[in-house]
Design a protein around this motif. Sequence first.
Motif, PDB file in Angstrom:
ATOM      1  N   PRO A  34      42.396 -56.972 -14.552  1.00  0.00           N
ATOM      2  CA  PRO A  34      42.472 -55.917 -13.536  1.00  0.00           C
ATOM      3  C   PRO A  34      42.301 -56.504 -12.143  1.00  0.00           C
ATOM      4  O   PRO A  34      41.656 -57.535 -11.960  1.00  0.00           O
ATOM      5  N   TYR A  35      42.880 -55.845 -11.177  1.00  0.00           N
ATOM      6  CA  TYR A  35      42.732 -56.205  -9.767  1.00  0.00           C
ATOM      7  C   TYR A  35      41.935 -55.076  -9.124  1.00  0.00           C
ATOM      8  O   TYR A  35      42.397 -53.939  -9.056  1.00  0.00           O
ATOM      9  N   ILE A  36      40.742 -55.375  -8.661  1.00  0.00           N
ATOM     10  CA  ILE A  36      39.845 -54.356  -8.113  1.00  0.00           C
ATOM     11  C   ILE A  36      39.658 -54.606  -6.624  1.00  0.00           C
ATOM     12  O   ILE A  36      39.362 -55.726  -6.209  1.00  0.00           O
ATOM     13  N   PHE A  52      42.432 -38.403  -1.555  1.00  0.00           N
ATOM     14  CA  PHE A  52      41.765 -39.560  -0.969  1.00  0.00           C
ATOM     15  C   PHE A  52      42.809 -40.350  -0.201  1.00  0.00           C
ATOM     16  O   PHE A  52      43.928 -40.538  -0.668  1.00  0.00           O
ATOM     17  N   TYR A  53      42.445 -40.813   0.971  1.00  0.00           N
ATOM     18  CA  TYR A  53      43.337 -41.606   1.806  1.00  0.00           C
ATOM     19  C   TYR A  53      42.720 -42.983   1.997  1.00  0.00           C
ATOM     20  O   TYR A  53      41.539 -43.102   2.323  1.00  0.00           O
ATOM     21  N   PHE A  54      43.548 -44.016   1.791  1.00  0.00           N
ATOM     22  CA  PHE A  54      43.101 -45.390   1.929  1.00  0.00           C
ATOM     23  C   PHE A  54      43.989 -46.111   2.930  1.00  0.00           C
ATOM     24  O   PHE A  54      45.207 -45.928   2.919  1.00  0.00           O
ATOM     25  N   HIS A  55      43.379 -46.953   3.734  1.00  0.00           N
ATOM     26  CA  HIS A  55      44.150 -47.786   4.643  1.00  0.00           C
ATOM     27  C   HIS A  55      44.827 -48.886   3.830  1.00  0.00           C
ATOM     28  O   HIS A  55      44.223 -49.471   2.938  1.00  0.00           O
ATOM     29  N   ALA A  56      46.085 -49.146   4.116  1.00  0.00           N
ATOM     30  CA  ALA A  56      46.794 -50.247   3.462  1.00  0.00           C
ATOM     31  C   ALA A  56      47.949 -50.683   4.357  1.00  0.00           C
ATOM     32  O   ALA A  56      48.577 -49.857   5.009  1.00  0.00           O
ATOM     33  N   ALA A  57      48.190 -51.983   4.351  1.00  0.00           N
ATOM     34  CA  ALA A  57      49.375 -52.487   5.032  1.00  0.00           C
ATOM     35  C   ALA A  57      50.594 -52.021   4.233  1.00  0.00           C
ATOM     36  O   ALA A  57      50.483 -51.651   3.064  1.00  0.00           O
ATOM     37  N   MET A  58      51.749 -52.051   4.844  1.00  0.00           N
ATOM     38  CA  MET A  58      52.954 -51.602   4.147  1.00  0.00           C
ATOM     39  C   MET A  58      53.537 -52.676   3.232  1.00  0.00           C
ATOM     40  O   MET A  58      54.595 -52.503   2.645  1.00  0.00           O
ATOM     41  N   LYS A  61      49.558 -57.274  -1.917  1.00  0.00           N
ATOM     42  CA  LYS A  61      49.295 -57.260  -3.354  1.00  0.00           C
ATOM     43  C   LYS A  61      49.045 -55.855  -3.898  1.00  0.00           C
ATOM     44  O   LYS A  61      49.575 -55.498  -4.956  1.00  0.00           O
ATOM     45  N   LYS A  62      48.215 -55.054  -3.212  1.00  0.00           N
ATOM     46  CA  LYS A  62      47.936 -53.686  -3.705  1.00  0.00           C
ATOM     47  C   LYS A  62      49.222 -52.912  -3.932  1.00  0.00           C
ATOM     48  O   LYS A  62      49.443 -52.342  -4.991  1.00  0.00           O
ATOM     49  N   ASP A  64      52.307 -54.032  -4.113  1.00  0.00           N
ATOM     50  CA  ASP A  64      53.160 -54.672  -5.122  1.00  0.00           C
ATOM     51  C   ASP A  64      52.734 -54.253  -6.521  1.00  0.00           C
ATOM     52  O   ASP A  64      53.573 -53.956  -7.375  1.00  0.00           O
ATOM     53  N   LEU A  65      51.428 -54.228  -6.778  1.00  0.00           N
ATOM     54  CA  LEU A  65      50.933 -53.852  -8.097  1.00  0.00           C
ATOM     55  C   LEU A  65      51.190 -52.377  -8.399  1.00  0.00           C
ATOM     56  O   LEU A  65      51.508 -52.016  -9.528  1.00  0.00           O
ATOM     57  N   ILE A  66      51.055 -51.510  -7.397  1.00  0.00           N
ATOM     58  CA  ILE A  66      51.316 -50.086  -7.602  1.00  0.00           C
ATOM     59  C   ILE A  66      52.785 -49.848  -7.919  1.00  0.00           C
ATOM     60  O   ILE A  66      53.124 -49.058  -8.803  1.00  0.00           O
ATOM     61  N   VAL A  67      53.666 -50.557  -7.230  1.00  0.00           N
ATOM     62  CA  VAL A  67      55.095 -50.417  -7.495  1.00  0.00           C
ATOM     63  C   VAL A  67      55.417 -50.907  -8.910  1.00  0.00           C
ATOM     64  O   VAL A  67      56.183 -50.287  -9.638  1.00  0.00           O
ATOM     65  N   LYS A  68      54.787 -52.000  -9.318  1.00  0.00           N
ATOM     66  CA  LYS A  68      55.027 -52.586 -10.641  1.00  0.00           C
ATOM     67  C   LYS A  68      54.488 -51.703 -11.761  1.00  0.00           C
ATOM     68  O   LYS A  68      55.121 -51.523 -12.798  1.00  0.00           O
ATOM     69  N   ASP A  69      53.289 -51.148 -11.587  1.00  0.00           N
ATOM     70  CA  ASP A  69      52.638 -50.309 -12.607  1.00  0.00           C
ATOM     71  C   ASP A  69      51.694 -49.372 -11.868  1.00  0.00           C
ATOM     72  O   ASP A  69      50.634 -49.789 -11.423  1.00  0.00           O
ATOM     73  N   ASN A  70      52.066 -48.104 -11.734  1.00  0.00           N
ATOM     74  CA  ASN A  70      51.290 -47.209 -10.874  1.00  0.00           C
ATOM     75  C   ASN A  70      50.103 -46.549 -11.569  1.00  0.00           C
ATOM     76  O   ASN A  70      49.531 -45.611 -11.037  1.00  0.00           O
ATOM     77  N   ARG A  71      49.700 -47.041 -12.737  1.00  0.00           N
ATOM     78  CA  ARG A  71      48.466 -46.526 -13.336  1.00  0.00           C
ATOM     79  C   ARG A  71      47.276 -47.168 -12.621  1.00  0.00           C
ATOM     80  O   ARG A  71      47.287 -48.353 -12.321  1.00  0.00           O
ATOM     81  N   ALA A  72      46.265 -46.366 -12.360  1.00  0.00           N
ATOM     82  CA  ALA A  72      45.106 -46.860 -11.626  1.00  0.00           C
ATOM     83  C   ALA A  72      43.871 -46.067 -12.029  1.00  0.00           C
ATOM     84  O   ALA A  72      43.967 -44.996 -12.625  1.00  0.00           O
TER      85      ALA A  72
END
Length: 111
Positions: A34-36, A52-58, A61-62, A64-72
């Motif tokens: 897992p990537y935490i 919930f809102y999270f800051h993230a660059a566009m 890695k975060k 990329d992983l969500i696009v690959k497998d959006n289960r979290a």
Amino acid sequence: MRRKDREITDFNEIIEIIKKCDVCRIALNDEDFPYIVPLNFGLDVQGEQVFFYFHAAMEGKKLDLIVKDNRATFEMDCDHNFILYEERMSCTMAALKFSTPHIYPRPLRFL
């Protein structure tokens, strides 16, 4: 939850606990492990739906992983105190939830 007698099910009480939390950790699938990631977050409550809102660059890695497998899943905690008893020790904690994140141009949003 193993101890159902300690489970908090009242929506308003859960929201009050979440408001005390200062960090949210999201766990994403990254092949063998897992990537935490610990993140600060914003909260929006609309009726009984919580966003919930999270800051993230566009990019990165975060995303990329969500696009690959959006289960979290995510975990939040607060109060960071140990409560000592003669027979056992416990700590104060808040929420654990499985979710599917959705990527928006701004911000990253969990439904």
